[in-house]
Scaffold this active site. Structure first.
Site, PDB file in Angstrom:
ATOM      1  N   ALA A  90       0.812  -1.216   0.000  1.00 27.53           N
ATOM      2  CA  ALA A  90       0.000   0.000   0.000  1.00 27.53           C
ATOM      3  C   ALA A  90       0.849   1.271   0.000  1.00 27.53           C
ATOM      4  CB  ALA A  90      -0.938  -0.002   1.195  1.00 27.53           C
ATOM      5  N   ASP A 136      -0.495  -3.625  12.358  1.00 26.79           N
ATOM      6  CA  ASP A 136      -0.353  -2.890  11.094  1.00 26.79           C
ATOM      7  C   ASP A 136      -1.663  -2.145  10.797  1.00 26.79           C
ATOM      8  OD1 ASP A 136       0.952  -1.916   8.855  1.00 26.79           O
ATOM      9  OD2 ASP A 136       0.628  -3.716   7.638  1.00 26.79           O
TER      10      ASP A 136
HETATM   11 ZN   LIG Z   1       2.731  -1.029   7.984  1.00 24.29          ZN
END
Ligand SMILES: [Zn+2]
Length: 376
Positions: free
Chosen positions: A137, A269
């Site tokens: 990402a 995360d």
């Molecule tokens: Zn991360």
């Protein structure tokens, strides 16, 4: 940092106290914000046989409750940290995805103040020196080769609070940057890498000590080329992060990681969408869609950050991965605390350490949380 209610004494009775090597039934004494080895006078709270686990240590998290660490905004950072604190994370890093030089500089400067205040354990630079082909990402247009001058500036602006950097070891100058990080007291982590096992091993030999979200954004484990996964799992110096949300890594593979090494650190995360339900969000400059709790880049299939809390990661480690509760709790507290070098203060419910803990209800969800002896 000054501890509020410094002289407050509390005893938790009828507790099932989760320690690194097992569960002890009895009382937990808390005084002056720390776990006490001796009985204390003061308030008594009967836990009626409920589990007490050490407060969670999340070494990799980008935000929560709609707020992100990315811009270094103090209100956003407080909001994200408070959200995760309510879900048991009493020690948190603040992770930054790849940004341009000025964005990262501003963020590091802003977050250093919160780290100095004890809200954050430090800043984790996830990038910007990552492999384009494993960018996940991160905006591929912003990725760059290791730049020691930029890194030094970020470390300087962070005033000792830049604690970790994730980088791809195969990039030109990466091993020098690993050594530079180690010299500056910054933990070097291998991740978002298209490198081979040999490249990962070279980074570990140069001083890298963490593998960032093992399995995700790196070459997969193949039986004829073990890649960074095998290199990290086989190296007793290395802690491996695991996003145990049931999406990034399936339980059967999580089980393999736990069987391979005692040094698995559960991470969230988590991005801003954690705790917010489905919708459209941003991670750095990237648009992210959350549908059924699963975060992907808008219009694509690449998984972005997660939407879990450490409480979810811990509970799944017991219910889905099948770990004993003390192992799951250790992966959520002591192992990351050791990786960050703060285990003399946090990470387990041993005398002298901060009274950071979570009381669980019957289905292993969080009933309430205490940080430095204070209920939050
Ligand atoms: Zn991360």
């Amino acid at each position: 940092m000054a501890k509020p209610d410094d002289d407050r004494a509390v005893t938790l009775t009828n507790a099932r106290i989760v320690l690194p090597d097992g569960v002890r039934d009895g009382a937990l004494h808390i005084s002056r914000g720390t776990v006490s080895g001796a009985p204390v006078a003061g308030e008594v709270i009967d836990l009626d046989g409920r589990y007490v686990v050490p407060g969670f240590v999340d070494m990799h998290v980008h935000g929560g409750a709609g707020a992100s660490y990315q811009l270094g905004d103090p209100d956003d950072a407080h909001r994200a940290a408070s959200f995760h604190l309510a879900h048991g994370t009493t020690t948190t890093m603040a992770s930054l995805v790849t940004g341009d030089q000025e964005e990262l500089a501003r963020a590091v400067e802003g977050l250093a103040d919160l780290a100095a205040d004890g809200v954050l354990a430090g800043v984790h630079l996830e990038g910007p020196y990552l492999a384009r082909s494993r960018c996940g990402a991160h905006d591929p247009a912003l990725l760059r080769d290791p730049d020691p001058a930029e890194f030094r500036r970020l470390v300087r602006l962070g005033r000792g609070h830049v604690r970790m950097i994730t980088l791809a070891p195969e990039l030109p100058g990466a091993l020098d940057l690993v050594r530079e990080a180690v010299d500056a007291g910054v933990i070097a982590a291998v991740g978002h890498t298209d490198g081979t096992g040999q490249a990962a091993r070279a980074a570990f030999d140069a001083g890298a000590r963490v593998a960032t979200h093992l399995f995700n954004a790196m070459r997969p484990l193949h039986h004829r080329e073990g890649g960074p996964v095998a290199a990290a799992l086989n190296d007793p110096r290395v802690t491996v992060e695991l996003i145990n949300d049931g999406v990034h890594v399936e339980p059967a593979v999580a089980r393999l990681a736990f069987a391979a090494t005692p040094r698995v650190a559960l991470i969230t995360d988590a991005m801003a969408a954690a705790g917010m339900g489905d919708g459209d969000y941003r991670l750095g400059v990237m648009d992210v869609e959350v549908r059924d709790g699963r975060a992907t880049l808008a219009g694509g299939t690449s998984i972005a950050g997660s939407t879990i809390t450490m409480a979810d990661a811990f509970r799944r480690a017991v219910t889905d991965v099948g770990l004993p509760i003390e192992r799951a709790a250790g992966a959520a507290s002591l192992t990351p605390a050791r990786a960050l070098g703060i285990d003399s203060r946090v990470g387990s419910l041993e005398p002298g350490k901060d009274a950071d803990l979570a009381v669980l209800d019957d289905d292993l969800k969080i009933a309430w949380v205490m940080k430095q002896g204070r209920r939050v």
